[in-house]
Design a protein around this motif. Structure first.
Motif, PDB file in Angstrom:
ATOM      1  N   ASP A   1     -11.056  11.834  11.797  1.00 38.87           N
ATOM      2  CA  ASP A   1     -10.606  12.544  10.602  1.00 38.87           C
ATOM      3  C   ASP A   1      -9.908  11.569   9.645  1.00 38.87           C
ATOM      4  OD1 ASP A   1      -8.088  14.353   9.384  1.00 38.87           O
ATOM      5  OD2 ASP A   1     -10.070  15.305   9.346  1.00 38.87           O
ATOM      6  N   VAL A   2      -9.919  11.911   8.355  1.00 36.24           N
ATOM      7  CA  VAL A   2      -9.295  11.043   7.355  1.00 36.24           C
ATOM      8  C   VAL A   2      -7.824  10.840   7.656  1.00 36.24           C
ATOM      9  CG1 VAL A   2      -8.692  10.832   4.917  1.00 36.24           C
ATOM     10  CG2 VAL A   2     -10.954  11.672   5.575  1.00 36.24           C
ATOM     11  N   ASN A   3      -7.124  11.885   7.989  1.00 36.39           N
ATOM     12  CA  ASN A   3      -5.688  11.772   8.264  1.00 36.39           C
ATOM     13  C   ASN A   3      -5.421  10.936   9.507  1.00 36.39           C
ATOM     14  OD1 ASN A   3      -5.032  13.387   6.030  1.00 36.39           O
ATOM     15  ND2 ASN A   3      -5.278  15.271   7.231  1.00 36.39           N
ATOM     16  N   ASP A   4      -6.264  11.083  10.550  1.00 37.56           N
ATOM     17  CA  ASP A   4      -6.091  10.280  11.766  1.00 37.56           C
ATOM     18  C   ASP A   4      -6.302   8.796  11.467  1.00 37.56           C
ATOM     19  OD1 ASP A   4      -5.584  12.595  13.142  1.00 37.56           O
ATOM     20  OD2 ASP A   4      -7.648  12.800  13.912  1.00 37.56           O
ATOM     21  N   ASP A   5      -7.290   8.488  10.653  1.00 38.87           N
ATOM     22  CA  ASP A   5      -7.545   7.087  10.332  1.00 38.87           C
ATOM     23  C   ASP A   5      -6.401   6.506   9.509  1.00 38.87           C
ATOM     24  OD1 ASP A   5      -9.812   4.901  10.206  1.00 38.87           O
ATOM     25  OD2 ASP A   5      -9.018   5.070   8.161  1.00 38.87           O
ATOM     26  N   LEU A   6      -5.881   7.262   8.576  1.00 41.82           N
ATOM     27  CA  LEU A   6      -4.768   6.775   7.757  1.00 41.82           C
ATOM     28  C   LEU A   6      -3.512   6.563   8.599  1.00 41.82           C
ATOM     29  CD1 LEU A   6      -5.208   8.933   4.521  1.00 41.82           C
ATOM     30  CD2 LEU A   6      -5.592   6.461   4.792  1.00 41.82           C
ATOM     31  N   ALA A   7      -3.334   7.417   9.602  1.00 37.72           N
ATOM     32  CA  ALA A   7      -2.168   7.242  10.468  1.00 37.72           C
ATOM     33  C   ALA A   7      -2.265   5.935  11.251  1.00 37.72           C
ATOM     34  CB  ALA A   7      -2.062   8.422  11.418  1.00 37.72           C
ATOM     35  N   GLN A   8      -3.439   5.545  11.682  1.00 38.93           N
ATOM     36  CA  GLN A   8      -3.613   4.300  12.439  1.00 38.93           C
ATOM     37  C   GLN A   8      -3.537   3.070  11.532  1.00 38.93           C
ATOM     38  OE1 GLN A   8      -7.304   4.577  14.583  1.00 38.93           O
ATOM     39  NE2 GLN A   8      -6.608   6.279  15.882  1.00 38.93           N
ATOM     40  N   ALA A   9      -3.966   3.220  10.266  1.00 38.50           N
ATOM     41  CA  ALA A   9      -3.998   2.079   9.337  1.00 38.50           C
ATOM     42  C   ALA A   9      -2.710   1.937   8.537  1.00 38.50           C
ATOM     43  CB  ALA A   9      -5.168   2.237   8.375  1.00 38.50           C
ATOM     44  N   GLN A  10      -1.723   2.779   8.815  1.00 38.50           N
ATOM     45  CA  GLN A  10      -0.497   2.760   8.024  1.00 38.50           C
ATOM     46  C   GLN A  10       0.243   1.433   8.146  1.00 38.50           C
ATOM     47  OE1 GLN A  10       2.081   6.030   8.929  1.00 38.50           O
ATOM     48  NE2 GLN A  10       3.497   5.628   7.220  1.00 38.50           N
ATOM     49  N   ALA A  11       0.172   0.830   9.307  1.00 43.70           N
ATOM     50  CA  ALA A  11       0.900  -0.417   9.524  1.00 43.70           C
ATOM     51  C   ALA A  11       0.154  -1.641   9.003  1.00 43.70           C
ATOM     52  CB  ALA A  11       1.192  -0.593  11.011  1.00 43.70           C
ATOM     53  N   LYS A  12      -1.078  -1.491   8.545  1.00 39.05           N
ATOM     54  CA  LYS A  12      -1.854  -2.628   8.068  1.00 39.05           C
ATOM     55  C   LYS A  12      -1.431  -3.015   6.644  1.00 39.05           C
ATOM     56  CE  LYS A  12      -6.062  -1.589  10.718  1.00 39.05           C
ATOM     57  NZ  LYS A  12      -7.530  -1.288  10.613  1.00 39.05           N
ATOM     58  N   GLU A  13      -1.299  -4.319   6.401  1.00 40.70           N
ATOM     59  CA  GLU A  13      -1.006  -4.799   5.052  1.00 40.70           C
ATOM     60  C   GLU A  13      -2.287  -5.076   4.275  1.00 40.70           C
ATOM     61  OE1 GLU A  13       1.488  -8.178   5.211  1.00 40.70           O
ATOM     62  OE2 GLU A  13       3.186  -7.128   6.144  1.00 40.70           O
ATOM     63  N   THR A  14      -3.343  -5.399   4.986  1.00 41.61           N
ATOM     64  CA  THR A  14      -4.638  -5.681   4.360  1.00 41.61           C
ATOM     65  C   THR A  14      -5.701  -4.839   5.051  1.00 41.61           C
ATOM     66  OG1 THR A  14      -3.953  -7.961   3.919  1.00 41.61           O
ATOM     67  CG2 THR A  14      -6.303  -7.463   3.784  1.00 41.61           C
ATOM     68  N   ASP A  15      -6.405  -4.046   4.248  1.00 41.63           N
ATOM     69  CA  ASP A  15      -7.428  -3.183   4.831  1.00 41.63           C
ATOM     70  C   ASP A  15      -8.455  -2.833   3.764  1.00 41.63           C
ATOM     71  OD1 ASP A  15      -8.763  -1.653   6.703  1.00 41.63           O
ATOM     72  OD2 ASP A  15      -7.634   0.159   6.237  1.00 41.63           O
ATOM     73  N   CYS A  16      -9.702  -2.852   4.168  1.00 45.45           N
ATOM     74  CA  CYS A  16     -10.792  -2.467   3.284  1.00 45.45           C
ATOM     75  C   CYS A  16     -11.584  -1.361   3.955  1.00 45.45           C
ATOM     76  CB  CYS A  16     -11.697  -3.661   2.972  1.00 45.45           C
ATOM     77  SG  CYS A  16     -13.110  -3.245   1.905  1.00 45.45           S
ATOM     78  N   VAL A  17     -11.804  -0.256   3.221  1.00 44.23           N
ATOM     79  CA  VAL A  17     -12.596   0.870   3.703  1.00 44.23           C
ATOM     80  C   VAL A  17     -13.818   0.989   2.790  1.00 44.23           C
ATOM     81  CG1 VAL A  17     -12.662   3.352   4.079  1.00 44.23           C
ATOM     82  CG2 VAL A  17     -10.598   2.048   4.654  1.00 44.23           C
ATOM     83  N   LEU A  18     -14.973   1.161   3.397  1.00 45.10           N
ATOM     84  CA  LEU A  18     -16.213   1.331   2.642  1.00 45.10           C
ATOM     85  C   LEU A  18     -16.576   2.803   2.628  1.00 45.10           C
ATOM     86  CD1 LEU A  18     -18.590  -0.091   1.179  1.00 45.10           C
ATOM     87  CD2 LEU A  18     -19.768  -0.082   3.388  1.00 45.10           C
ATOM     88  N   ALA A  19     -16.759   3.366   1.417  1.00 42.60           N
ATOM     89  CA  ALA A  19     -17.135   4.770   1.253  1.00 42.60           C
ATOM     90  C   ALA A  19     -18.587   4.852   0.793  1.00 42.60           C
ATOM     91  CB  ALA A  19     -16.211   5.458   0.241  1.00 42.60           C
ATOM     92  N   LEU A  20     -19.405   5.626   1.518  1.00 46.01           N
ATOM     93  CA  LEU A  20     -20.838   5.762   1.239  1.00 46.01           C
ATOM     94  C   LEU A  20     -21.115   7.185   0.782  1.00 46.01           C
ATOM     95  CD1 LEU A  20     -22.263   3.948   4.418  1.00 46.01           C
ATOM     96  CD2 LEU A  20     -21.774   2.950   2.164  1.00 46.01           C
ATOM     97  N   GLU A  21     -21.518   7.344  -0.501  1.00 49.48           N
ATOM     98  CA  GLU A  21     -21.824   8.670  -1.036  1.00 49.48           C
ATOM     99  C   GLU A  21     -23.336   8.877  -1.033  1.00 49.48           C
ATOM    100  OE1 GLU A  21     -20.516  11.444  -4.806  1.00 49.48           O
ATOM    101  OE2 GLU A  21     -21.231   9.413  -5.228  1.00 49.48           O
ATOM    102  N   ASP A  22     -23.782   9.818  -0.218  1.00 54.99           N
ATOM    103  CA  ASP A  22     -25.193  10.215  -0.144  1.00 54.99           C
ATOM    104  C   ASP A  22     -26.113   9.048   0.234  1.00 54.99           C
ATOM    105  OD1 ASP A  22     -24.483  12.799  -0.892  1.00 54.99           O
ATOM    106  OD2 ASP A  22     -24.750  12.382  -3.032  1.00 54.99           O
ATOM    107  N   VAL A  23     -25.683   8.188   1.102  1.00 51.35           N
ATOM    108  CA  VAL A  23     -26.515   7.102   1.609  1.00 51.35           C
ATOM    109  C   VAL A  23     -27.090   7.563   2.948  1.00 51.35           C
ATOM    110  CG1 VAL A  23     -26.623   4.695   2.322  1.00 51.35           C
ATOM    111  CG2 VAL A  23     -25.112   5.396   0.440  1.00 51.35           C
ATOM    112  N   GLY A  24     -28.425   7.592   3.063  1.00 50.60           N
ATOM    113  CA  GLY A  24     -29.022   8.136   4.282  1.00 50.60           C
ATOM    114  C   GLY A  24     -30.093   7.286   4.921  1.00 50.60           C
TER     115      GLY A  24
END
Length: 420
Positions: A255-278
């Motif tokens: 879940d989005v909230n679960d991932d944000l809770a784990q990444a809260q302590a990171k100073e550098t982070d990149c997330v890739l968002a894919l819209e309608d890529v199949g």
């Protein structure tokens, strides 16, 4: 009778010739009467009829019908019908009232049957044995009666009726399981999550490279099969199986909230968002690039797309290092990342700041869109940092997996140099 003399040697050869009267006399004349008289004296019956013809070696006087025809070597007087023909061998008591032959009892035909079934010699004993079935006897063949309303419906784990799987159970299993193939992909899957493996198929030539996997599956009672190429093609559903196929349990996206809770302590982070890529091959290439540049989170509508066989094979093991973040609403998910301190960078092929001239933030969400149409207008307007990849303009755009590689490479270049 005549004599002929002879030869120069003095020897004489005598030849006797019987005349026709003697021949006739031997058959019907005095010679025949003499033979009959001799037979009567010795007790032998004459074996000739009134015309002098032989009756045959097996015929006697009482074995001929009224017209003089032989009844046959094995026929007797009482075994012929009124026309003199032999009756079929049959017993009087072996026919029913309509004249049909009754079937023979096995005990009359087979002595072994009598020995092995002694109760057949006593019909009452047989009825007594059958009467004891199911009524406290020691027989293994017992009849158990149960009232219709006393039957319970057992739980067979999805198996109902006569070896018929519950369609609902099959549907759930197909949703939870998938097949992955390719040597590098399966090696990475076994290294990172062997417990997800349900079943495996191998070609003989790849088994030496999967020796540890085979030992582990044998020790943990995981089914595996060494098959030929045709069988593996059927199991994997493709000719490009690479010699191995795993049936695995799908990973459930976080879940989005679960991932944000784990990444809260990171100073550098990149997330890739894919819209309608199949496209699975594009997804596999993107997952491989993410693993190479240290991008762990991929925001996507359907996480199972990253677990398809073609995507995992194309990723060459990179899919095991990517965590799918599931969302039903892209705008809501992007708002959640923005609130957590991430910059939303939207991309386009012809508008936005040139990527080569832009400083990318340490915590960023890179949003890329559909292979042909790109990002929707609503998602584009939601971005904080519009980006474009410069080029000659001779083509409309880059392939989405290629464009993603360029974006991730630039982010990695900027922040890996800063951290050093």
């Amino acid at each position: 009778m005549s004599d002929s003399a002879g030869s120069k040697s003095g020897k004489v050869r005598v030849m006797y010739v019987r005349n026709e009267d003697e021949k006739k006399n031997s058959r019907t004349g005095d010679g025949a009467r003499d033979r009959r008289n001799d037979n009567e004296k010795t007790g032998r019956r004459d074996n000739r009829d009134k015309d002098g013809r032989s009756k045959g070696p097996y015929e006697s006087r009482d074995n001929r019908d009224k017209e003089g025809r032989g009844k046959g070597p094995y026929a007797s007087r009482d075994n012929r019908d009124k026309d003199g023909r032999g009756k079929p061998r049959d017993n009087r008591d072996n026919r029913d009232k309509d004249g049909r032959t009754k079937p023979r009892d096995p005990r009359d035909m087979n002595p072994r049957y009598v020995r092995e079934n002694p109760h057949r010699n006593n019909d009452n004993a047989g009825r007594d044995d059958r009467a004891d079935y199911g009524r406290g006897s020691d027989s293994l063949w017992k009849t158990v009666s149960r009232a219709p309303d006393a039957a319970e419906t057992p739980d067979h784990g999805g198996i109902v009726g006569k070896s018929r799987l519950d369609p609902e159970q099959i549907r759930r299993q197909r949703q939870e399981e998938t097949r992955v193939y390719g040597e590098n992909a399966c090696q990475a899957l076994f290294t990172n999550r062997p417990d997800a493996i349900v079943r495996a198929w191998f070609l003989q030539e790849v088994t030496p490279r999967f020796r540890e996997a085979l030992r582990w599956m044998a020790a943990n009672r995981k089914a595996y099969h060494v098959v030929d190429d045709e069988e593996l093609t059927k199991a994997s559903g493709t000719d490009h199986h690479g010699g191995v196929c795993f049936l695995i349990k799908k990973r459930q996206g976080s879940d989005v909230n679960d991932d944000l809770a784990q990444a809260q302590a990171k100073e550098t982070d990149c997330v890739l968002a894919l819209e309608d890529v199949g496209n699975p091959h594009n997804l596999g290439g993107i997952a491989r690039s993410c693993a190479h540049f240290g991008v762990e989170g991929v925001l996507i509508h359907d996480p199972s797309l990253l677990e398809s066989g073609a995507a995992v094979r194309t990723a060459e093991g990179g899919a095991e290092h990517v965590n799918a973040i599931q969302t039903d609403s892209f705008p809501s998910a992007l708002d959640a990342f923005r609130a957590a301190g991430y910059t939303i960078a939207t991309t386009s092929s012809h508008k936005g700041q040139p990527l080569a001239q832009t400083a990318l933030p340490k915590k960023v969400v890179l949003v890329v869109g559909h292979e042909g149409d790109g990002l929707t207008d609503s998602t584009w307007q939601q971005g904080d940092l519009p980006l474009s990849i410069g080029g000659t303009g001779k083509v409309e755009s880059l392939n989405i997996s290629v464009a993603t590689v360029i974006l991730l490479s630039e982010w990695w270049r900027q922040h890996s140099i800063t951290e050093e």
